[in-house]
Write a protein that holds these residues in place. Structure first.
Motif, PDB file in Angstrom:
ATOM      1  N   HIS A   8       0.751  -1.323  -0.051  1.00  0.00           N
ATOM      2  CA  HIS A   8       0.071  -0.126   0.004  1.00  0.00           C
ATOM      3  C   HIS A   8       0.673   1.325  -0.240  1.00  0.00           C
ATOM      4  O   HIS A   8       1.909   1.251   0.467  1.00  0.00           O
TER       5      HIS A   8
ATOM      6  N   GLN B  96      -1.879   4.948   2.995  1.00  0.00           N
ATOM      7  CA  GLN B  96      -2.644   3.938   3.107  1.00  0.00           C
ATOM      8  C   GLN B  96      -2.355   3.134   4.473  1.00  0.00           C
ATOM      9  O   GLN B  96      -3.234   2.765   5.240  1.00  0.00           O
TER      10      GLN B  96
ATOM     11  N   ASP C 158      -3.242   5.225   7.516  1.00  0.00           N
ATOM     12  CA  ASP C 158      -4.674   5.365   7.821  1.00  0.00           C
ATOM     13  C   ASP C 158      -4.853   3.924   8.446  1.00  0.00           C
ATOM     14  O   ASP C 158      -5.712   3.960   9.435  1.00  0.00           O
ATOM     15  N   ASN C 159      -4.510   2.847   8.070  1.00  0.00           N
ATOM     16  CA  ASN C 159      -4.666   1.494   8.289  1.00  0.00           C
ATOM     17  C   ASN C 159      -4.171   1.478   9.876  1.00  0.00           C
ATOM     18  O   ASN C 159      -5.002   0.840  10.777  1.00  0.00           O
TER      19      ASN C 159
ATOM     20  N   THR D  40      -0.993  12.421   4.884  1.00  0.00           N
ATOM     21  CA  THR D  40      -2.376  12.373   4.752  1.00  0.00           C
ATOM     22  C   THR D  40      -3.111  13.538   4.864  1.00  0.00           C
ATOM     23  O   THR D  40      -4.327  13.903   4.669  1.00  0.00           O
TER      24      THR D  40
END
Ligand code: NAG
Ligand code: NAG
Length: 346
Positions: free
Chosen positions: A107, A111, A114-115, A319
């Motif tokens: 990813h 990502q 975020d995860n 992000t």
């Protein structure tokens, strides 16, 4: 005289109007209370047979917070061990945190970030009697008191990283009679007894036994336990807030299994942003932190709460999302909890 009458009539009308409005409001009010009662009724029902019979708003808010179905009824859970006399207050939610996020190195960095943060905020279980001891905000620690957990004498607590704050240690020893072994090499205090139940050592927790550049003497959990002849003792609560050393500590205590006898585990995690907000955790950092936390879960430590530290907030340059460098995480060792105290969400 006629004038007097008109005024009088006006008053009469006004009075009637007020009366109608009041009755209307009372009816609406009663209807609302009835509705509220009805929606809470089923939440109380689950506690119907509870021996302590104490309901508090925290129980209810925790319950609602879980996102359980509004109509909570014991048939929503399947567990053959549940007797009609005791309704367990440790609820296992019907998902595995590890399956809820897709943490693969393929990813993008965004990502992965975020995860990771999504993962931190998942609770696999809910403890309905979850109390914060010590300070309510920073410096406090959540403890699950739902049976069979909680502190009954004799209880033993290991606490690493005290700083200036003895709130938690004082409370667990004074209110619950627990013996507390407290450690912190960073506050430059000699070994001493704070009370007849709290012993302080000028030592720290580490991933290996070592003396750091700062002259701090660190030992692994395994060594600490061995030194105190607690290798096979049950530790009711282990907490550590060791300023980023937690990752090495976790790695070693998982690897040597020295946390296997810990009932409740609490620690604060830090990402590199803790040191400097313009540094940021790399994909490798996130993968490593994630892996360590999932290994804990594979040992059957399940998270019952977390607390995002508001003082650690920063905006991610990757992000653009507001994050916190620091989370307190709270776990129960489900290997040490008899199944009869647990309800499984279907
Ligand atoms: C602290 O208390 C422990 C246990 O009660 C005792 O063995 C020890 O000698 C005490 N240490 C000091 C420095 O008073
Ligand atoms: C701890 O328990 C293990 C397994 O039961 C045993 O082999 C070991 O000798 C014990 N250690 C101590 C220090 O009591």
């Amino acid at each position: 005289m006629p004038q007097y009458f008109t005024i009088h009539r006006k008053y009469k009308l006004l009075l009637c109007g007020c009366l109608v409005v009041s009755v209307f409001l009372v009816v609406i009010g009663l209807f609302y209370i009835h509705k509220q009662r009805k929606s809470h009724q089923n939440i109380f029902e689950i506690d119907e047979y509870d021996d302590d019979g104490v309901y508090n708003s925290r129980d209810i808010s925790v319950f609602l917070d879980v996102g359980l179905p509004k109509r909570v009824n014991p048939n929503h859970f399947k567990n053959n061990h549940v007797s009609t006399r005791m309704v367990p207050k440790i609820l296992v939610n019907g998902f595995r945190a590890i399956h809820m996020v897709d943490m693969t190195p393929d990813h993008t960095p965004g990502q992965v970030e975020d995860n990771f943060y999504k993962y931190l905020e998942l609770k696999e279980i809910n403890c309905l009697d979850d109390r914060r001891l010590g300070h309510e905000h920073d410096g406090g620690w959540n403890v699950c008191f739902s049976p069979p957990l909680g502190f009954t004498m004799p209880c033993l607590i290991y606490s690493f990283g005290i700083g200036d704050d003895w709130g938690f240690e004082d409370q667990v020893s004074k209110s619950h009679g627990c013996q507390v072994l407290a450690f912190d090499p960073s506050i430059h205090k000699d070994d001493h007894n704070r009370s007849n139940l709290i012993q302080f050592r000028n030592l720290g927790l580490g991933g290996v036994n070592e003396v750091t550049e700062k002259g701090w003497h660190l030992k692994t959990l395994k060594t600490h336990l061995k030194d105190r002849k607690h290798t096979n003792a049950t530790i009711d609560y282990l907490k550590f807030d060791v300023e980023y050393y937690e990752w090495d500590c976790l790695q070693s205590m998982i690897w040597d299994q020295s946390i296997r006898n810990v009932k409740q585990l609490a620690f604060e995690i830090h990402t590199v942003e803790y040191f400097k907000q313009d540094m940021h955790a790399s994909k490798q950092d996130y993968m490593r932190m994630f892996k360590l936390l999932t290994q804990l879960e594979l040992m059957n430590f399940k998270r019952f709460n977390y607390r995002k530290n508001p003082f650690g907030e920063f905006r991610s340059t990757v992000t653009g999302v507001k994050r916190s460098c620091c989370y307190e995480l709270f776990y129960i060792n489900m290997n040490l909890v008899d199944l009869k105290y647990v309800l499984y969400a279907s």
